[in-house]
Design a protein around this motif. Structure first.
Motif, short mmCIF file in Angstrom:
data_model
loop_
_atom_site.label_atom_id
_atom_site.label_comp_id
_atom_site.label_asym_id
_atom_site.label_seq_id
_atom_site.Cartn_x
_atom_site.Cartn_y
_atom_site.Cartn_z
N ASN A 1 0.79 -1.23 0.00
CA ASN A 1 0.00 0.00 0.00
C ASN A 1 0.82 1.28 0.00
O ASN A 1 0.26 2.37 -0.04
CB ASN A 1 -0.94 0.02 1.21
N GLU B 1 2.65 3.81 -12.23
CA GLU B 1 1.57 3.96 -13.21
C GLU B 1 0.53 2.86 -13.06
O GLU B 1 -0.67 3.12 -13.10
CB GLU B 1 2.14 3.94 -14.63
N SER B 2 0.97 1.63 -12.88
CA SER B 2 0.01 0.52 -12.74
C SER B 2 -0.81 0.66 -11.45
O SER B 2 -2.01 0.42 -11.46
CB SER B 2 0.73 -0.82 -12.79
N LYS B 3 -0.17 1.06 -10.36
CA LYS B 3 -0.90 1.26 -9.10
C LYS B 3 -1.90 2.39 -9.24
O LYS B 3 -3.04 2.29 -8.78
CB LYS B 3 0.07 1.59 -7.95
N ASN C 1 -3.31 3.49 -12.06
CA ASN C 1 -4.40 3.05 -12.95
C ASN C 1 -5.35 2.10 -12.23
O ASN C 1 -6.57 2.17 -12.42
CB ASN C 1 -3.84 2.39 -14.20
N ALA C 2 -4.82 1.21 -11.41
CA ALA C 2 -5.66 0.28 -10.65
C ALA C 2 -6.56 1.03 -9.66
O ALA C 2 -7.73 0.70 -9.50
CB ALA C 2 -4.80 -0.73 -9.92
N LEU C 3 -6.00 2.06 -9.03
CA LEU C 3 -6.80 2.84 -8.08
C LEU C 3 -7.88 3.65 -8.79
O LEU C 3 -8.98 3.82 -8.27
CB LEU C 3 -5.89 3.77 -7.27
N LYS C 4 -7.58 4.15 -10.00
CA LYS C 4 -8.58 4.90 -10.76
C LYS C 4 -9.72 3.99 -11.21
O LYS C 4 -10.86 4.40 -11.25
CB LYS C 4 -7.93 5.57 -11.97
N LYS C 5 -9.42 2.74 -11.55
CA LYS C 5 -10.45 1.79 -11.97
C LYS C 5 -11.37 1.42 -10.82
O LYS C 5 -12.55 1.17 -11.01
CB LYS C 5 -9.82 0.53 -12.56
N GLN C 6 -10.81 1.38 -9.61
CA GLN C 6 -11.62 1.07 -8.43
C GLN C 6 -12.63 2.17 -8.15
O GLN C 6 -13.71 1.91 -7.66
CB GLN C 6 -10.75 0.85 -7.21
N ASN C 7 -12.25 3.40 -8.42
CA ASN C 7 -13.14 4.54 -8.13
C ASN C 7 -14.03 4.76 -9.26
O ASN C 7 -14.85 4.82 -9.78
CB ASN C 7 -12.34 5.81 -7.85
#
Length: 146
Positions: free
Chosen positions: A38, A136-138, A140-146
């Motif tokens: 995290n 970048e991957s972290k 992008n993953a957080l943006k997809k969750q929101n």
């Protein structure tokens, strides 16, 4: 000729001094990073910064860091670490952390908690690019969750 021995206290002081100098060199030798699920922790000498991935707003690669005023820290050869301040205006007094192992190479510019900045890289440009890809991957993953 009389053989005069040195007092044991001077030997002890010399040994402690050499040990402290060696430890200071090891701690400042490079930027130490620890990537956790995290967050990322960065240490270089007395400078420590922990950034949670959820606090990261943007990440980009830059060739040069902007001109800033150094509050404390050091620069030696192509390395620079410390706490800097963007040139102060009437509205902002932002502090910027810099953990740069090589000023010649690209640096990662990290904006977190809406407006705080951090610049860093490694001596090895491949490691820097790998860490940039991780960010970048972290992100992008957080943006997809929101």
């Amino acid at each position: 000729m009389a053989n005069k021995k040195r007092h044991w206290l001077w030997n002890l002081i010399l040994l402690i001094t050499l040990t402290v100098c060696l430890l200071a060199f090891i701690v400042h030798y490079k930027n130490w990073t620890k990537i956790e699920p995290n967050s990322i922790k960065m240490v270089s000498g007395v400078y420590y910064k922990e950034i949670k991935f959820v606090d990261v707003d943007s990440v980009s690669m830059v060739q040069r860091i902007p001109a800033m005023e150094r509050l404390n820290g050091f620069s030696a050869l192509s390395k620079g670490n410390g706490l800097y301040r963007e040139f102060k205006d009437s509205l902002t007094d932002k502090k910027v952390y810099v953990f740069v192992d090589n000023f010649e190479q690209q640096k990662i510019r990290l904006v977190y908690q809406d407006s705080l900045k951090l610049f860093f890289n490694y001596k090895d440009s491949v490691e820097t690019i790998e860490l940039f890809s991780l960010f970048e991957s972290k992100l992008n993953a957080l943006k997809k969750q929101n």
